[in-house]
Enzyme design. Structure first.
Site, PDB file in Angstrom:
ATOM      1  N   ASP A 328       0.853  -0.989   0.147  1.00 56.08           N
ATOM      2  CA  ASP A 328       0.155  -0.062  -0.176  1.00 56.08           C
ATOM      3  C   ASP A 328       0.953   1.177  -0.001  1.00 56.08           C
ATOM      4  O   ASP A 328       2.124   1.026   0.357  1.00 56.08           O
ATOM      5  CB  ASP A 328      -0.891  -0.151   1.152  1.00 56.08           C
ATOM      6  CG  ASP A 328      -1.882   1.094   1.012  1.00 56.08           C
ATOM      7  OD1 ASP A 328      -2.347   1.558   0.167  1.00 56.08           O
ATOM      8  OD2 ASP A 328      -2.368   1.394   2.620  1.00 56.08           O
ATOM      9  N   ASP A 623      -2.382  -3.049   5.928  1.00 56.09           N
ATOM     10  CA  ASP A 623      -2.632  -3.159   7.493  1.00 56.09           C
ATOM     11  C   ASP A 623      -4.327  -3.232   7.479  1.00 56.09           C
ATOM     12  O   ASP A 623      -4.590  -2.963   8.625  1.00 56.09           O
ATOM     13  CB  ASP A 623      -2.153  -1.647   7.889  1.00 56.09           C
ATOM     14  CG  ASP A 623      -2.669  -0.607   7.162  1.00 56.09           C
ATOM     15  OD1 ASP A 623      -3.536  -0.522   6.211  1.00 56.09           O
ATOM     16  OD2 ASP A 623      -1.922   0.540   7.283  1.00 56.09           O
ATOM     17  N   ASP A 627      -7.007  -5.866   3.149  1.00 54.92           N
ATOM     18  CA  ASP A 627      -5.703  -6.484   2.640  1.00 54.92           C
ATOM     19  C   ASP A 627      -5.640  -7.750   3.009  1.00 54.92           C
ATOM     20  O   ASP A 627      -4.606  -8.593   2.559  1.00 54.92           O
ATOM     21  CB  ASP A 627      -4.652  -5.663   3.188  1.00 54.92           C
ATOM     22  CG  ASP A 627      -4.363  -4.044   2.912  1.00 54.92           C
ATOM     23  OD1 ASP A 627      -4.752  -4.127   1.605  1.00 54.92           O
ATOM     24  OD2 ASP A 627      -4.039  -3.274   3.594  1.00 54.92           O
TER      25      ASP A 627
END
Length: 884
Positions: A328, A623, A627
């Protein structure tokens, strides 16, 4: 999801005839709690006994158990006991390390929401979130964590941060309005609030439509829990190596047994014990223990010194094989602290120094500090006023915002330049809404008494207002300036102001549409972490690609990727473009592009799968709850320990306790070091084990008395081998370890040359041992004395071979002192050999006897033969490589 909208509308209709504040009755709530169970997501833990039993599930252990049964059948209880101890010790080493990793993970897990505010029996009260049931009416306000999946039925400027679920940074405005469609993407369900998200602004009421495992987060958690774990690359290599070695040894053992029966070399019981002895000698019993110890100490070191918790032992080595890291952007590669860097007014282009929310920095013009003029003061005041975010300083002097990151950037910029709060009275505010994309506040200037209406928002919206007031306003020119800022990875916000009549008390869209004065543009960026840039350079040198997956626009994401140095030339693809590709095209796109913009959680999963289909060992960093599927699917999933959600941490194989991407560079280096040391350990262990097998093999073949007992072989294989191999645990990383490519997918741990080296080292150690044993017997020494010295000859070969195998360079170089603990380990091994040779209890247990000190030292020094031959081999290879 479709069923949410259907259920939500039914529940809302049920409540239409009554006030939402009535809520459920206590009796009904109790009944539903019994029917549906508590609102908790239970994570299933593997029972301790299962963890222990699976330590026995490997080929080497199966063979040792069979050997133990054979020795028991022939009445050799001592050898049975020693083999049994070896099996149990191996199992306990693996068991304790897996248990410790699970305990370390449990220490950082936190509950999602502790309490919820509900209406029951016409009364508002706080109850444990676990007691919520479907149909409960929940009150939400700023700062609350949403305790269940809710259908919003009342909303007053209600905004919810859903980044943990959708990946979108900005908070989402919620309303009670119906949604006509039933199949609506999660991020677009504006009348729903989901578990684990948090309220940033306003208040509202929501009816519970799903609890526990039925919630969005619960369904993801369940899917993650049901996913089967994958075998790591190294464990595949070791498994194949162990299986191949074991099968080869068993085949030789069967042939030797048949040959022995046919030639009538020994009686059947003696032959059976001899074959078992050969198997025990040849099988690398220390392999599971040594691998576990090296991995375990690597994991322990990473947890203590490198701020990384690794949940399973093999995962730490997988890092060393990683080809690609998918990550990310927000908060991982960037600070997740929006910072204003540019202010463009009609006449000047100013810059602001400093990053993050701490109000430290300077206003600059043409690279030099400058004092704010009237325009800048008005611009900053407008940005401060047209704002509903708060900037606070906590007990540790860290500045944090409560609200929107973009708004926080305006607050910080104001304090950097102006120092103190503006002197005005706030009269009314029009909150930001995605429908019209601006925010406005009406104030009374305390100094002049004038009423001013400040507005900031999307440039195209503000430009329309300015054009209505300024006939010569050049929208085309200013749109180009917007594109320039956006092209450098910046979010662009326009700011305006207008004076209003003294009788105006309320902000309306009509007032703004009449026209405003243009104050300027703000360029705002989520700054890249400086340390990440250095780490990415290190990873590029290590031939590890980094792929950025983000919800940002491709222009912004590509600009950030360029600043970070993801690659010399950035290629980007968007989620909608990705959705149009077939499987083969996705694999090509996954390899080609460094930036994946406007992606959905499903896209993340598909990108990871596409990378793995191209035989790339893939690490996924995330996180959020969104995900979790990708984390579970990746070869190694990496979650954040501080900001990471419980679901993400459960799905991951590794947790960065400091949420720092730079730790990945350290972890990959450590993974490569651990792999190298395990390989060195195996290359050290196998030839010395094969040497013992050769000794027994030739003894049987030539009808000689067995020179070694099974217990002596196990001493050599387990006690001495594992003790000596402790030296590899402390072996530092070789120079240039982060400049080489990751090992090829499916590559064997053992090369052709490694096999050749193992063969000749095995033969040298076996020949030296047999020669020494025969000489001693010819000189009238007892069988016990000859066996004792043979054990010491083999140990001597191991000690000298240790220095050969520690480095690919010449052993007698500066590298010999790189691992000083190796000398301590050798000292311990020599002490153990003295105990084995001279202590009566050990003599009885291992069939040894005391020998002269000269004979003891000479037997150990015989290992110098191995040392010289292997070093000559290195010299020849270097000469050949230079010639080529």
């Amino acid at each position: 999801m479709e069923h949410y909208q259907e259920k939500a509308e039914k529940l809302k209709s049920k409540y239409r005839a009554q006030s939402f504040e009535n809520g459920l009755s206590s009796e009904e709530a109790k009944k539903r709690l019994v029917e549906d169970g508590p609102n908790k997501i239970e994570s299933k833990k593997t029972p301790k006994w299962k963890i222990f039993l699976r330590q026995f599930d490997n080929m080497i252990t199966y063979i040792l158990i069979a050997a133990m049964a054979m020795t028991l059948l022939v009445g050799d209880q001592t050898d049975t006991l020693v083999i049994g101890l070896v099996v149990v010790i191996n199992a306990f080493i693996g068991y304790f390390q897996e248990s410790n990793a699970a305990d370390a993970l449990a220490q950082i897990q936190q509950m999602l929401a502790a309490e919820a505010t509900v209406y029951r029996d016409n009364t508002r009260s706080d109850i444990p979130a676990s007691d919520l049931v479907k149909g409960d009416v929940v009150f939400l306000e700023a700062g609350d964590s949403v305790p269940a999946d809710l259908r919003i039925v009342q909303a007053a400027n209600l905004r919810i941060q859903e980044s943990s679920l959708t990946g979108e940074t900005d908070a989402v405005t919620k309303s009670e309005d119906d949604i006509a469609e039933t199949k609506v993407p999660l991020a677009d369900q504006s009348n729903m609030a989901f578990t684990s998200t948090s309220v940033t602004n306003g208040s509202g009421l929501g009816v519970v439509v799903a609890t526990a495992a039925e919630t969005e987060i619960g369904q993801i958690s369940t899917a993650v829990a049901e996913a089967k774990p994958k075998e790591t690359p190294m464990m595949k290599e070791i498994g194949n190596l162990g299986k191949g070695t074991s099968i080869g040894i068993l085949i030789v053992a069967v042939i030797l047994f048949i040959l022995g029966l046919f030639l009538q070399i020994y009686s059947l019981p003696v032959l059976a014990l001899a074959v078992v002895t050969m198997v025990v000698g040849s099988i690398p019993e220390g392999l599971p223990a040594t691998t576990s110890v090296i991995l375990a100490l690597g994991v322990s070191d990473m947890a203590k010194n490198k701020k990384t918790i690794v949940k399973t032992l093999p995962a730490v080595e997988t890092l060393g094989a990683v080809d690609v890291i998918a990550t990310d952007k927000t908060g991982t590669l960037t600070k997740n602290e929006m910072t204003m860097t540019d202010i463009i007014t009609k006449n000047e282009h100013y810059t602001l120094t400093g990053t993050g929310y701490a109000p430290t920095g300077d206003l600059q013009l043409a690279g030099k500090n400058t004092a704010p003029n009237v325009t800048i003061k008005q611009f900053l005041t407008a940005g401060f006023a047209a704002n509903d975010t708060e900037l606070d300083q906590d007990d540790d002097d860290v500045y944090q915002i409560n609200g929107e990151p973009t708004d926080g950037a305006f607050l910080t910029a104001y304090y950097k330049v102006m120092g103190t709060k503006p002197d005005y009275e706030s009269l009314d505010m029009l909150p930001f809404d995605s429908e019209y994309r601006y925010i406005a506040r009406l104030v009374r200037d305390q100094a002049t008494g004038e009423k001013l209406l400040y507005v900031k928002g999307s440039p195209d919206k503000i430009f329309e207002m300015v054009a209505n007031n300024e006939q010569d306003f050049d929208q085309k020119y200013w749109l180009q300036r917007v594109e320039e800022l956006a092209g450098s990875g910046k979010r662009v916000v326009a700011v305006g102001v207008t004076k209003v009549a003294g009788n105006v008390e309320e902000v309306t869209h009509e007032l703004l549409v009449q026209g405003v004065d243009f104050l300027g543009l703000a360029g705002i960026i989520d700054p890249p972490r400086p340390e990440v840039i250095a780490t990415l350079k290190q990873l590029n040198n290590a031939h590890v690609q980094v792929k950025m997956i983000t919800g940002d626009s491709p222009v912004t994401a590509s600009a950030i990727g360029q600043q970070l140095g993801l690659a010399e030339q950035i290629h980007a693809i968007t989620g909608p473009q990705w959705d149009e590709l077939d499987e083969k095209q996705r694999q090509q796109a996954a390899e080609k592009n460094q930036v994946f913009a406007r992606t959905t959680p499903q896209n993340k999963l598909e990108i990871v799968e596409a990378l793995e289909q191209t035989e790339k060992v893939t690490a996924m960093i995330g996180d959020g709850v969104n995900d979790a599927p990708a984390l579970k699917t990746a070869d190694i999933g990496v979650s954040m320990g501080v900001k990471g959600t419980d679901v993400a941490r459960d799905a991951a194989d590794m947790i960065l306790t400091d949420d720092n991407f730079t730790t990945m560079g350290t972890a990959i280096k450590e993974g490569r070091r651990i792999y190298d040391n395990i390989k060195k350990s195996i290359l050290f262990l196998l030839p010395t084990s094969f040497a013992e097998g050769l000794i027994v093999f030739f003894s049987i073949l030539f009808d000689m008395p067995l020179p070694l007992t099974p217990s002596q072989l196990l001493w050599i294989n387990m006690v001495s081998a594992v003790t000596i191999q402790f030296a590899f645990i402390f072996e530092p990383a070789e120079s240039g370890i982060m400049n080489r490519k990751p090992r090829a997918h499916g590559q064997s741990m053992v090369t052709k040359h490694d096999v050749i080296q193992m063969i000749y080292v095995s033969i040298i150690i076996a020949a030296t041992g047999l020669f020494g044993h025969a000489v001693l017997l010819d000189q009238g020494a007892s069988q016990a004395a000859a066996s004792t010295l043979m054990v010491n000859i083999i140990i001597g070969g191991k000690i000298f071979y240790l220095f050969n195998i520690r480095t690919a360079n010449f052993a007698l170089s500066k590298d010999i002192l790189a691992n000083k603990k190796a000398f301590l380990v050798i000292g311990i091994m020599l002490l153990l050999q003295i105990i084995l040779t001279y202590v009566p209890f050990m003599q009885e247990l291992f069939s040894t006897t005391g020998v002269s000190v000269a004979a003891f030292i000479l037997s150990l020094l015989s290992g110098v033969i191995v040392f010289i031959v292997v070093e000559l081999d290195k010299l020849v290879r270097k000469i050949i490589l230079k010639a080529e």
